[in-house]
Design a protein around this motif. Structure first.
Motif, short mmCIF file in Angstrom:
data_model
loop_
_atom_site.label_atom_id
_atom_site.label_comp_id
_atom_site.label_asym_id
_atom_site.label_seq_id
_atom_site.Cartn_x
_atom_site.Cartn_y
_atom_site.Cartn_z
N CYS A 112 0.81 -1.22 0.00
CA CYS A 112 0.00 0.00 0.00
C CYS A 112 0.84 1.27 0.00
O CYS A 112 0.29 2.37 0.01
CB CYS A 112 -0.95 0.01 1.20
N SER A 113 2.19 1.13 0.05
CA SER A 113 3.12 2.27 -0.03
C SER A 113 2.98 3.24 1.13
O SER A 113 3.30 4.42 0.99
CB SER A 113 2.94 3.02 -1.37
N GLN A 114 2.50 2.76 2.29
CA GLN A 114 2.40 3.61 3.47
C GLN A 114 3.67 3.48 4.30
O GLN A 114 4.24 2.40 4.43
CB GLN A 114 1.19 3.22 4.31
N TRP A 115 4.12 4.60 4.89
CA TRP A 115 5.34 4.60 5.69
C TRP A 115 5.02 4.36 7.17
O TRP A 115 4.04 4.87 7.69
CB TRP A 115 6.07 5.94 5.56
N GLY A 116 5.84 3.57 7.82
CA GLY A 116 5.75 3.37 9.26
C GLY A 116 4.57 2.51 9.70
O GLY A 116 4.18 2.58 10.87
N THR A 117 4.01 1.70 8.81
CA THR A 117 2.86 0.87 9.18
C THR A 117 3.23 -0.59 9.39
O THR A 117 2.37 -1.38 9.79
CB THR A 117 1.77 0.96 8.11
N VAL A 118 4.48 -0.99 9.12
CA VAL A 118 4.89 -2.38 9.24
C VAL A 118 5.40 -2.60 10.66
O VAL A 118 6.32 -1.92 11.13
CB VAL A 118 5.97 -2.73 8.21
N GLU A 119 4.78 -3.55 11.36
CA GLU A 119 5.14 -3.85 12.74
C GLU A 119 5.40 -5.34 12.89
O GLU A 119 4.94 -6.16 12.10
CB GLU A 119 4.00 -3.43 13.69
N GLU A 120 6.13 -5.66 13.95
CA GLU A 120 6.44 -7.07 14.22
C GLU A 120 5.19 -7.82 14.65
O GLU A 120 4.40 -7.33 15.46
CB GLU A 120 7.51 -7.16 15.31
N PHE A 121 5.01 -9.00 14.11
CA PHE A 121 3.84 -9.82 14.42
C PHE A 121 4.32 -11.22 14.75
O PHE A 121 5.02 -11.85 13.96
CB PHE A 121 2.88 -9.85 13.22
N ARG A 122 3.98 -11.69 15.93
CA ARG A 122 4.37 -13.04 16.36
C ARG A 122 3.13 -13.93 16.34
O ARG A 122 2.24 -13.76 17.17
CB ARG A 122 4.99 -13.01 17.76
N GLU A 123 3.11 -14.82 15.40
CA GLU A 123 1.97 -15.70 15.22
C GLU A 123 2.26 -17.05 15.84
O GLU A 123 3.32 -17.65 15.62
CB GLU A 123 1.65 -15.87 13.73
N ALA A 124 1.32 -17.53 16.65
CA ALA A 124 1.51 -18.82 17.31
C ALA A 124 1.52 -19.95 16.29
O ALA A 124 0.64 -20.03 15.44
CB ALA A 124 0.41 -19.04 18.34
N ARG A 125 2.53 -20.81 16.40
CA ARG A 125 2.59 -21.97 15.52
C ARG A 125 1.66 -23.07 16.03
O ARG A 125 1.47 -23.22 17.23
CB ARG A 125 4.02 -22.52 15.48
N PRO A 126 1.11 -23.85 15.14
CA PRO A 126 0.35 -25.02 15.60
C PRO A 126 1.29 -26.03 16.23
O PRO A 126 2.47 -26.08 15.93
CB PRO A 126 -0.28 -25.55 14.32
N SER A 127 0.76 -26.81 17.13
CA SER A 127 1.57 -27.79 17.83
C SER A 127 2.09 -28.84 16.85
O SER A 127 1.53 -29.06 15.78
CB SER A 127 0.76 -28.47 18.94
N ALA A 128 3.18 -29.50 17.27
CA ALA A 128 3.77 -30.52 16.40
C ALA A 128 2.81 -31.67 16.16
O ALA A 128 2.83 -32.30 15.11
CB ALA A 128 5.07 -31.04 17.03
N ARG A 129 1.92 -31.89 17.12
CA ARG A 129 0.97 -33.00 16.97
C ARG A 129 -0.02 -32.75 15.85
O ARG A 129 -0.47 -33.65 15.17
CB ARG A 129 0.23 -33.20 18.29
N SER A 130 -0.37 -31.45 15.65
CA SER A 130 -1.31 -31.13 14.58
C SER A 130 -0.64 -31.02 13.23
O SER A 130 -1.29 -31.14 12.21
CB SER A 130 -2.03 -29.80 14.91
N ARG A 131 0.71 -30.79 13.25
CA ARG A 131 1.41 -30.66 11.97
C ARG A 131 1.77 -32.02 11.37
O ARG A 131 1.77 -32.19 10.18
CB ARG A 131 2.67 -29.81 12.14
N THR A 132 2.14 -32.94 12.22
CA THR A 132 2.57 -34.25 11.74
C THR A 132 1.80 -35.34 12.45
O THR A 132 1.39 -35.16 13.62
CB THR A 132 4.08 -34.45 11.96
#
Length: 471
Positions: A27-47
């Motif tokens: 979107c070419s906006q300045w200063g709008t990108v921030e750190e985002f920590r997204e929870a990973r799914p557990s290993a049991r649900s991935r494999t």
């Protein structure tokens, strides 16, 4: 705590990437990108666990959710929950849909919490067999109770809770299964499963997703309060508005008691409706007919006319509102004449003054001009041009316009009076309020409104002559 992966998210458009950038590439906006920590799914649900087949796990998941033909799904049994405010129901499309999530956003102190608390009291009063749950992350139970007492919203089946923990809020909703749940606000609730500060993009996204999932699963409607930034947009990631079902903006001028509720997004109704409310010390009252709010005579067309005033009609959604434009013209003692406006576009006043001089033969370029509306009305659409020019000419020539006359039309740079959208709708509202004459552009097709004389004009000079402001 769940494992997290670091991403960088744009709060304006929702773009995400592995690295931080100063300017969003989407979107070419300045200063709008921030750190985002997204929870990973557990290993049991991935494999799959050792000895288990992935296809068997997928088969079990599909068996838990079945697909149904759209022709077999009935909607007749979906009963909306009335809020107790006909204006609120108008904006929502007839009431609150069970299982929906409605986001109410507005500036601090505008009355969001008061509106929702009074709505909670109305629903608790009419649904004696159910409960209404009000979860506050900003105030204590005693503070909410004091406000509920002031606005007469105290009911035995209205439950109050004060918490900022997402897990506690979800547990309360699941335990009580209320007829309505209100969360005030999304920026104050914190999830312990993800990192990030309260009100940050990570937390707001997680809180909204969890509340939506709970509302859909339990079929409990949720009203969610959202904060706004200094430019008026909803705080938090842009995905918050995409996730919820309805987004409403609660607007108003802090100097007036008028409040407007607009639907920006609505999956269950129109998005061009507006609800009118009046803010007082006893709470919020709905204004079912706001036509007289923006007129100095309170809609009395029999009072004596005053120079420098003209009435026009604007459209706000499906509602047509009369707006009285007032103008004051004085001799200027300054090298640069003063232009002061309120409720109108200042740059458009400069343009209309030039058109009035060139095509209306009325020179106001050296005068101080003051143009304003009544009671915080907004007359910024082009269809208000003719009323603004008429008010200026009336003030300059000391020639009052009859109170039973209104003017609608856009004025071009060539001095032509151009049509406005949905003119017949505005004219019918003018006739309902007692206006007998309307000065309008040349009609493309005939319009007949009982009790209203329609005067068609093609140029600015013709309009001023019809309004009796031309010498």
């Amino acid at each position: 705590m769940a494992k997290t992966s670091v991403q960088y998210l744009c709060s304006e458009c929702g773009w995400s990437g592995p690295k931080w950038v100063g300017r969003c590439p989407e979107c070419s906006q300045w200063g709008t990108v921030e750190e985002f920590r997204e929870a990973r799914p557990s290993a049991r649900s991935r494999t799959a666990a050792p000895g288990h087949d992935r296809r068997a796990i997928a088969t079990d998941a599909v068996s838990a959710v079945s697909a149904t033909a759209i022709t077999e799904i009935g909607t007749d049994t979906v009963a909306r929950v009335p809020t107790g405010f006909s204006e609120f129901d108008r904006v929502l499309g007839g009431g609150i849909v069970p299982g929906s999530v409605v986001l109410i956003a507005g500036e601090p102190g505008i009355g969001k919490s008061t509106l929702l608390l009074e709505t909670a009291g109305n629903i608790a009063r009419t649904h004696r067999d159910g409960t209404v749950l009000y979860i506050s992350g900003e105030e204590s139970q005693a503070q909410v109770c004091l406000r509920a007492t002031r606005i007469n919203a105290v009911e035995p089946n209205l439950l109050l809770a004060a918490t900022t923990d997402l897990g506690t809020a979800l547990g309360l909703i699941e335990h009580h299964r209320p007829s309505l749940a209100i969360v005030d606000s999304a920026q104050t609730i914190v999830s312990q499963d993800v990192d990030g500060i309260s009100g940050g993009s990570t937390q707001v996204r997680e809180v909204a997703s969890a509340l939506i999932d709970t509302a859909k699963t339990l079929d409990v409607p949720v009203l969610l309060v959202g904060h706004v930034t200094k430019d008026g947009s909803i705080a938090g990631p842009r995905t918050l508005e995409h996730l919820v079902d309805v987004v409403c903006q609660f607007e108003g001028d802090s100097e007036t008691a008028l409040r407007l509720l607009r639907a920006v997004k609505n999956r269950f109704g129109p998005t061009d409706e507006v609800g009118c409310f009046d803010m007082s010390g006893e709470g919020i009252e709905e204004v079912t007919d706001p036509s007289g709010l923006f007129l100095s005579s309170n809609g009395d067309t029999t009072s004596a006319p005053v120079e420098g005033t003209c009435v026009t009609f604007t459209l706000d959604g499906h509602r047509s509102l009369p707006i009285e434009v007032q103008a004051l013209v004085t001799d200027s003692v300054l090298p640069t004449p003063r232009r002061a406006v309120n409720g109108v576009d200042g740059s458009r006043i400069a343009m209309l003054t030039a058109v009035l001089y060139r095509h209306g033969k009325l020179n106001l370029l050296g005068n101080d001009l003051y143009v304003s509306t009544i009671a915080g009305g907004i007359a910024k659409e082009p269809g208000c041009d003719l009323a603004i020019v008429a008010a200026l000419a009336s003030a300059a020539k000391h020639s009052p316009i009859p109170r039973t006359t209104c003017a609608l039309g856009e004025i071009s740079l060539t001095g032509q009076v151009r049509p406005v959208p949905r003119l017949e709708y505005r004219l019918r509202e003018a006739a309902r309020l007692g206006f007998t004459t309307a000065v309008v552009p040349i009609l493309r097709k005939p319009i007949t409104v009982p009790g209203l004389r329609i005067v068609q004009v093609d140029t600015l000079q013709d309009a001023l002559a019809s309004l009796r402001t031309q010498s």
